[in-house]
Design a protein around this motif. Structure first.
Motif, PDB file in Angstrom:
ATOM      1  N   GLN A 110       3.989   0.196  -5.403  1.00 29.30           N
ATOM      2  CA  GLN A 110       3.005   1.263  -5.734  1.00 29.30           C
ATOM      3  C   GLN A 110       2.385   2.618  -5.347  1.00 29.30           C
ATOM      4  OE1 GLN A 110      -0.484   0.051  -5.677  1.00 29.30           O
ATOM      5  NE2 GLN A 110      -1.427   0.769  -4.429  1.00 29.30           N
ATOM      6  N   LEU A 121       0.939  -0.923  -0.039  1.00 30.52           N
ATOM      7  CA  LEU A 121      -0.401   0.100  -0.243  1.00 30.52           C
ATOM      8  C   LEU A 121       0.384   1.447  -0.329  1.00 30.52           C
ATOM      9  CD1 LEU A 121      -3.147  -0.876   2.295  1.00 30.52           C
ATOM     10  CD2 LEU A 121      -2.870  -0.783   0.026  1.00 30.52           C
ATOM     11  N   ASP A 171      -6.700  -2.713  -1.541  1.00 35.31           N
ATOM     12  CA  ASP A 171      -5.553  -2.856  -1.541  1.00 35.31           C
ATOM     13  C   ASP A 171      -5.352  -2.976  -2.406  1.00 35.31           C
ATOM     14  OD1 ASP A 171      -6.924  -4.025  -3.692  1.00 35.31           O
ATOM     15  OD2 ASP A 171      -7.596  -5.609  -2.988  1.00 35.31           O
ATOM     16  N   ALA A 172      -3.952  -2.866  -2.924  1.00 29.34           N
ATOM     17  CA  ALA A 172      -3.506  -2.615  -4.013  1.00 29.34           C
ATOM     18  C   ALA A 172      -4.227  -2.233  -5.406  1.00 29.34           C
ATOM     19  CB  ALA A 172      -2.071  -3.197  -4.450  1.00 29.34           C
TER      20      ALA A 172
END
Lengths: 287, 98
Positions: A217, A212, A273-274
């Motif tokens: 990311q 995250l 979530d990602a």
């Protein structure tokens, strides 16, 4: 990549993460051009840490180096992440803010000094309270001032990452370079866990945390501009490329409406979530 | 935090200023600046209370013979073990003579 190639890369590569703040600044500037300002032998200690029985460092954890980048004048401010978590107090914060303020003053006198900040910081130094917060506000103002003339480039290499008020400073930079080891977030994982509960955010779940807030990311969500291997040469090359590109057409902090709309559109009932975060940041109108 | 001052005899002034290390957990910072000939003054700020005897023993071994360069040395220690201390001191003295 084969096992042999992995070993060769480890042996021949020049890690950036393993360097101290001072070594990082030296490794980026043109060879022989580096001159440290307000260095350790000036002995500008934090007056607040020793009063609380904490050992001080002679440069208060901030290294300011003036020099050349590809022949152009530049100032690099490097934060030492291993001293007090890279926290910014009165002295270190004043060094960082003044370095950027002087670079802006240079530009007003026709000297095109660029700014580079090497973030490795948990944000404000809690032992110095309001003085640290005030210093970070001055850093924000100084970045906003300097980016009227020249790009200010932030680098978050790891392993500390960049949090608190200094994550806002990273957001104000014209360009942001990260590695996979880097993390960028307003609150650190333990703070979020304490506030939201371990079911929501388990600070010891490293894959989850990096998925995250990790560099990969953040770059995938367009909150950072370049994701690089931990290699001094590659990082320097990318830095010079961003320098040559000049000011971005629309800096990230001028696109706040776009980001606010994305956050308002987010469904907070579902655990983020990602993948959902990436979709969210890329949804809607292009900024 | 403990503060300690140590004085030793010394030779000619150190040739340059040297900085090694960082005040990180289990590590220390050593600053060396040249001083007037014959004097070696060491100031230690240590996070480890009650470590004075250990510091004295460790620095006596290096400086009591008066052969070192004249210097003002400052040590900022954040709980380094004696092994780390001796490595950092060796590094500092090596850079001094480089």
């Amino acid at each position: 990549m084969s096992h042999q190639q992995d070993i060769a890369r480890l042996l021949q590569g020049r890690s950036f993460i393993e360097l101290s703040a001072r070594e990082r600044a030296h490794s980026l500037l043109d060879a022989g051009s580096c001159r440290e300002l307000a260095g350790p032998f000036e002995r500008l200690y934090s007056p607040w840490l020793s009063a609380q029985g904490i050992v001080t460092q002679a440069d208060d954890g901030v290294v300011i180096c003036k020099g050349l980048l590809d022949g152009q004048p530049a100032v690099i401010a490097a934060i030492e992440g291993s001293f007090q978590g890279g926290s910014l107090g009165e002295v270190g914060g004043a060094k960082l803010a003044s370095a950027l303020e002087l670079a802006a003053a240079d530009n007003r006198q026709g000297i095109p000094t660029r700014g580079v900040i090497l973030f490795e910081t948990g944000g404000v130094r809690l032992q110095e309270a309001n003085l640290g917060l005030a210093a970070i506000a001055e850093i924000h103002a100084a970045i906003a001032d300097l980016t009227r003339y020249q790009p200010v480039i932030g680098i978050i290499a790891g392993t500390v990452g960049c949090f608190g008020g200094m994550s806002i400073a990273a957001g104000l930079c014209s360009y942001l370079i990260v590695t996979r080891e880097a993390r960028l977030g307003l609150n650190g994982p333990q703070v979020i866990e304490q506030e939201a509960g371990v079911a929501e955010y388990d600070s010891r779940n490293r894959p989850f945390i990096w998925s995250l807030t990790g560099g990969e990311q953040r770059q995938a969500c367009a909150l950072a501009d370049a994701l690089l291997e931990d290699d001094s040469t590659l990082i320097r090359q990318q830095l010079l490329q961003f320098m040559a590109r000049g000011l971005p057409e629309q800096p990230r902090h001028r696109r706040s409406r776009h980001y606010l709309e994305r956050l308002l559109a987010m469904d907070s009932a579902a655990q983020a979530d990602a993948d959902s975060a990436r979709q969210l940041f890329h949804s809607g109108e292009k900024p | 935090m403990e503060k300690l001052h140590l004085h030793y005899p010394a030779g000619a002034p150190a040739a340059q200023a040297v900085l090694v290390g960082v005040v990180a957990s289990g590590d220390l910072e050593v600053l060396i600046a040249p001083a007037a000939a014959g004097s070696c003054h060491i100031v230690i700020h240590s996070a480890a209370d009650g470590s004075a005897a250990r510091w004295r023993a460790q620095l006596d071994r290096l400086f009591a013979d008066g052969q070192a360069a004249a210097m003002q040395m400052e040590i900022n220690d954040f709980g380094a073990t004696p092994g780390v201390v001796s490595l950092r001191l060796a590094q500092a003295l090596e850079e001094l003579s480089a």
